[in-house]
Write a protein that holds these residues in place. Structure first.
Motif, PDB file in Angstrom:
ATOM      1  N   ALA A   1       0.932  -1.196   0.236  1.00 46.68           N
ATOM      2  CA  ALA A   1       0.153   0.017   0.020  1.00 46.68           C
ATOM      3  C   ALA A   1       0.805   1.385   0.174  1.00 46.68           C
ATOM      4  O   ALA A   1       0.210   2.241   0.093  1.00 46.68           O
ATOM      5  N   PHE A   2       2.290   1.210  -0.207  1.00 43.68           N
ATOM      6  CA  PHE A   2       2.997   2.209  -0.002  1.00 43.68           C
ATOM      7  C   PHE A   2       2.947   2.985   1.283  1.00 43.68           C
ATOM      8  O   PHE A   2       3.326   4.079   1.302  1.00 43.68           O
ATOM      9  N   GLY A   3       2.811   2.256   2.330  1.00 41.73           N
ATOM     10  CA  GLY A   3       2.588   2.737   3.881  1.00 41.73           C
ATOM     11  C   GLY A   3       3.778   3.078   4.195  1.00 41.73           C
ATOM     12  O   GLY A   3       3.885   3.865   5.051  1.00 41.73           O
ATOM     13  N   LEU A   4       5.162   2.495   3.772  1.00 40.69           N
ATOM     14  CA  LEU A   4       6.195   3.109   4.320  1.00 40.69           C
ATOM     15  C   LEU A   4       6.737   4.286   3.688  1.00 40.69           C
ATOM     16  O   LEU A   4       7.792   4.751   4.085  1.00 40.69           O
ATOM     17  N   ASN A   5       6.354   4.466   2.352  1.00 38.10           N
ATOM     18  CA  ASN A   5       6.705   5.641   1.620  1.00 38.10           C
ATOM     19  C   ASN A   5       6.015   7.023   2.328  1.00 38.10           C
ATOM     20  O   ASN A   5       5.110   7.708   1.719  1.00 38.10           O
ATOM     21  N   LEU A   6       6.578   7.284   3.491  1.00 40.80           N
ATOM     22  CA  LEU A   6       5.755   8.363   4.247  1.00 40.80           C
ATOM     23  C   LEU A   6       6.819   9.487   4.520  1.00 40.80           C
ATOM     24  O   LEU A   6       7.936   9.464   4.290  1.00 40.80           O
ATOM     25  N   VAL A   7       6.155  10.590   5.133  1.00 41.55           N
ATOM     26  CA  VAL A   7       6.972  11.611   5.705  1.00 41.55           C
ATOM     27  C   VAL A   7       6.578  12.013   6.913  1.00 41.55           C
ATOM     28  O   VAL A   7       5.149  12.219   7.299  1.00 41.55           O
ATOM     29  N   SER A   8       7.410  12.195   7.953  1.00 36.87           N
ATOM     30  CA  SER A   8       7.143  12.174   9.273  1.00 36.87           C
ATOM     31  C   SER A   8       7.904  13.589   9.907  1.00 36.87           C
ATOM     32  O   SER A   8       9.180  13.599   9.547  1.00 36.87           O
ATOM     33  N   ASP A   9       7.257  14.141  10.671  1.00 44.14           N
ATOM     34  CA  ASP A   9       8.109  15.454  11.456  1.00 44.14           C
ATOM     35  C   ASP A   9       8.440  14.998  12.941  1.00 44.14           C
ATOM     36  O   ASP A   9       8.808  15.874  13.488  1.00 44.14           O
ATOM     37  N   GLY A  10       8.215  13.942  13.164  1.00 43.59           N
ATOM     38  CA  GLY A  10       8.581  13.381  14.346  1.00 43.59           C
ATOM     39  C   GLY A  10       7.276  13.014  15.415  1.00 43.59           C
ATOM     40  O   GLY A  10       7.243  12.632  16.457  1.00 43.59           O
ATOM     41  N   ARG A  11       6.207  13.714  14.885  1.00 42.38           N
ATOM     42  CA  ARG A  11       4.939  13.408  15.386  1.00 42.38           C
ATOM     43  C   ARG A  11       3.692  13.209  14.507  1.00 42.38           C
ATOM     44  O   ARG A  11       3.073  11.966  14.647  1.00 42.38           O
ATOM     45  N   HIS A  12       3.562  13.967  13.351  1.00 43.87           N
ATOM     46  CA  HIS A  12       2.619  13.811  12.452  1.00 43.87           C
ATOM     47  C   HIS A  12       3.284  12.862  11.351  1.00 43.87           C
ATOM     48  O   HIS A  12       4.166  13.228  10.662  1.00 43.87           O
ATOM     49  N   VAL A  13       2.571  11.659  10.828  1.00 39.27           N
ATOM     50  CA  VAL A  13       3.173  10.923   9.984  1.00 39.27           C
ATOM     51  C   VAL A  13       2.233  10.952   8.738  1.00 39.27           C
ATOM     52  O   VAL A  13       0.891  10.531   8.772  1.00 39.27           O
ATOM     53  N   VAL A  14       2.742  11.309   7.693  1.00 34.89           N
ATOM     54  CA  VAL A  14       1.974  11.780   6.521  1.00 34.89           C
ATOM     55  C   VAL A  14       1.835  10.468   5.596  1.00 34.89           C
ATOM     56  O   VAL A  14       3.075  10.005   5.009  1.00 34.89           O
ATOM     57  N   LEU A  15       0.709   9.887   5.194  1.00 37.81           N
ATOM     58  CA  LEU A  15       0.996   8.646   4.473  1.00 37.81           C
ATOM     59  C   LEU A  15      -0.336   8.820   3.507  1.00 37.81           C
ATOM     60  O   LEU A  15      -1.073   9.639   3.703  1.00 37.81           O
ATOM     61  N   ASN A  16      -0.281   7.818   2.458  1.00 33.25           N
ATOM     62  CA  ASN A  16      -1.504   7.564   1.536  1.00 33.25           C
ATOM     63  C   ASN A  16      -2.622   7.118   2.061  1.00 33.25           C
ATOM     64  O   ASN A  16      -2.543   6.251   3.129  1.00 33.25           O
ATOM     65  N   THR A  17      -3.884   7.288   1.715  1.00 34.19           N
ATOM     66  CA  THR A  17      -5.127   6.903   2.026  1.00 34.19           C
ATOM     67  C   THR A  17      -5.176   5.373   2.063  1.00 34.19           C
ATOM     68  O   THR A  17      -6.053   4.788   2.827  1.00 34.19           O
ATOM     69  N   GLU A  18      -4.397   4.911   1.330  1.00 34.30           N
ATOM     70  CA  GLU A  18      -4.741   3.233   1.209  1.00 34.30           C
ATOM     71  C   GLU A  18      -3.790   2.679   2.356  1.00 34.30           C
ATOM     72  O   GLU A  18      -4.388   1.520   2.570  1.00 34.30           O
TER      73      GLU A  18
ATOM     74  N   VAL B   1      -1.720  10.986   9.446  1.00 39.66           N
ATOM     75  CA  VAL B   1      -2.272  12.059   8.315  1.00 39.66           C
ATOM     76  C   VAL B   1      -2.232  11.406   7.191  1.00 39.66           C
ATOM     77  O   VAL B   1      -1.284  11.337   6.399  1.00 39.66           O
ATOM     78  N   HIS B   2      -3.641  11.108   6.744  1.00 44.26           N
ATOM     79  CA  HIS B   2      -3.793  10.648   5.457  1.00 44.26           C
ATOM     80  C   HIS B   2      -3.934  11.514   4.220  1.00 44.26           C
ATOM     81  O   HIS B   2      -4.940  12.153   4.311  1.00 44.26           O
ATOM     82  N   VAL B   3      -3.219  11.462   3.161  1.00 46.04           N
ATOM     83  CA  VAL B   3      -3.423  12.124   1.937  1.00 46.04           C
ATOM     84  C   VAL B   3      -3.759  11.168   0.650  1.00 46.04           C
ATOM     85  O   VAL B   3      -2.935  10.153   0.534  1.00 46.04           O
ATOM     86  N   GLU B   4      -4.778  11.369  -0.278  1.00 43.77           N
ATOM     87  CA  GLU B   4      -4.832  10.482  -1.512  1.00 43.77           C
ATOM     88  C   GLU B   4      -3.691  10.878  -2.439  1.00 43.77           C
ATOM     89  O   GLU B   4      -3.532  12.109  -2.864  1.00 43.77           O
ATOM     90  N   LEU B   5      -3.183   9.838  -3.013  1.00 44.96           N
ATOM     91  CA  LEU B   5      -2.124  10.051  -3.931  1.00 44.96           C
ATOM     92  C   LEU B   5      -2.127   9.040  -4.877  1.00 44.96           C
ATOM     93  O   LEU B   5      -0.991   8.579  -5.460  1.00 44.96           O
ATOM     94  N   GLY B   6      -3.081   8.389  -5.158  1.00 51.09           N
ATOM     95  CA  GLY B   6      -3.353   7.170  -6.152  1.00 51.09           C
ATOM     96  C   GLY B   6      -2.859   7.380  -7.505  1.00 51.09           C
ATOM     97  O   GLY B   6      -2.277   6.598  -7.845  1.00 51.09           O
ATOM     98  N   GLU B   7      -2.854   8.680  -8.173  1.00 50.08           N
ATOM     99  CA  GLU B   7      -2.337   8.712  -9.278  1.00 50.08           C
ATOM    100  C   GLU B   7      -0.751   8.990  -9.313  1.00 50.08           C
ATOM    101  O   GLU B   7      -0.200   8.303 -10.243  1.00 50.08           O
ATOM    102  N   LEU B   8      -0.181   9.420  -8.206  1.00 47.73           N
ATOM    103  CA  LEU B   8       1.338   9.284  -8.203  1.00 47.73           C
ATOM    104  C   LEU B   8       1.751   7.851  -8.030  1.00 47.73           C
ATOM    105  O   LEU B   8       3.049   7.360  -8.615  1.00 47.73           O
ATOM    106  N   LYS B   9       0.872   6.832  -7.520  1.00 48.78           N
ATOM    107  CA  LYS B   9       1.209   5.572  -7.176  1.00 48.78           C
ATOM    108  C   LYS B   9       1.411   4.947  -8.511  1.00 48.78           C
ATOM    109  O   LYS B   9       2.207   3.809  -8.569  1.00 48.78           O
ATOM    110  N   ARG B  10       1.092   5.291  -9.501  1.00 41.61           N
ATOM    111  CA  ARG B  10       1.153   4.711 -10.864  1.00 41.61           C
ATOM    112  C   ARG B  10       2.359   4.824 -11.374  1.00 41.61           C
ATOM    113  O   ARG B  10       2.821   3.833 -12.033  1.00 41.61           O
TER     114      ARG B  10
END
Length: 275
Positions: free
Chosen positions: A219-236, A252-261
């Motif tokens: 689900a690309f769940g490890l392809n994330l950005v964290s500031d030490g508290r907030h972990v920004v991940l894709n919605t899947e 913090v979930h963000v929809e990034l389905g197109e970039l996953k292509r």
């Protein structure tokens, strides 16, 4: 389960809008040239990611996209910076080679100490930095896109110890698809993406790591950005979001389905600038 309070640290990032994003060639297992990309949707999702980062208090610099480089949206691959020093990228595939010069121009136009690489490496795609671990530690992946000798070169350029980790699954061709820094000292990773010896190294260095499974990685769940508290991940990556929440972070979930292509998600689109 109680945790030390997770404190965010203000970051500076570099991103490049997907104005020319397409999947017109396949250089990783996720790229399918038969499925058309929706460029308007890709740009909308990218803008939402950028806004999410700025809303969290971070600064985002924007790199000018080039029409002949459809993968420039994956800004993490263009260089790797630590303490004002920058180790430039040298891409494994000719389709992306010219991206390195665009990133180089950004850094040399500023006050960065930039070093051109002799060896093939794909920037922060295969390097992660933990400033609070062992006095400042670089984790570096090899096996698909970055040559092991580039790790030695990065260590000489950046003056920080580099731990080489071997990636063994072509689906996780960059380190940032299999491992991420959650804060200045700790990581999350998918063990099976690494060789048995590299798994032992990670277990020794990071006994408190958040361990992901194959579903999280897919689900690309490890392809994330964290500031030490907030972990920004894709919605899947819902299960991954629950794992980091259980460890005391705020997903913090963000929809990034197109970039996953194109074989990337949140982290691929974001380079951290460390002046």
């Amino acid at each position: 389960m109680s945790h030390t309070e997770r404190l965010p640290r203000t970051r500076t990032y570099l991103m490049c809008p997907p104005e020319h994003f397409t999947v017109e060639y396949a250089i990783n297992p996720w790229m399918d040239t038969t499925v058309p990309v929706d460029p308007a949707l890709a740009l909308k999702q990218w803008q939402l990611l950028k806004d999410t980062l700025t809303d969290l208090g971070h600064t985002v610099h924007v790199l000018e996209p080039r029409p002949d480089l459809p993968d420039m949206v994956y800004a993490a691959n263009g260089a790797f910076s630590v303490d004002g020093k920058v180790y430039g990228a040298r891409f494994a595939y000719p389709q992306r080679a010219a991206e390195a010069a665009a990133h180089r121009h950004f850094y040399v136009s500023g006050s960065w100490e930039f070093t051109d690489p002799e060896h093939v490496n794909e920037g922060e795609g295969d390097f992660a930095y933990l400033p609070g671990a062992y006095g400042g530690l670089i984790l570096a992946g090899h096996g698909f896109r970055t040559e092991p000798v580039a790790h030695t070169e990065a260590q000489e350029v950046l003056g920080r110890p580099v731990i080489s980790l071997q990636l063994v699954d072509p689906a996780y061709y960059h380190l940032d698809t299999a491992l991420a820094a959650l804060d200045d000292r700790n990581v999350t990773y998918f063990p099976e993406a690494f060789s048995p010896a590299s798994q032992r190294v990670l277990a020794q260095l990071f006994p408190d790591a958040v361990i992901a499974d194959r579903a999280d990685a897919e689900a690309f769940g490890l392809n994330l950005v964290s500031d030490g508290r907030h972990v920004v991940l894709n919605t899947e990556a819902t299960a991954m979001g629950e794992k980091v929440r259980a460890a005391g972070y705020t997903p913090v979930h963000v929809e990034l389905g197109e970039l996953k292509r194109g074989g990337g998600s949140v982290k691929c689109a974001v380079a951290e600038l460390r002046p």
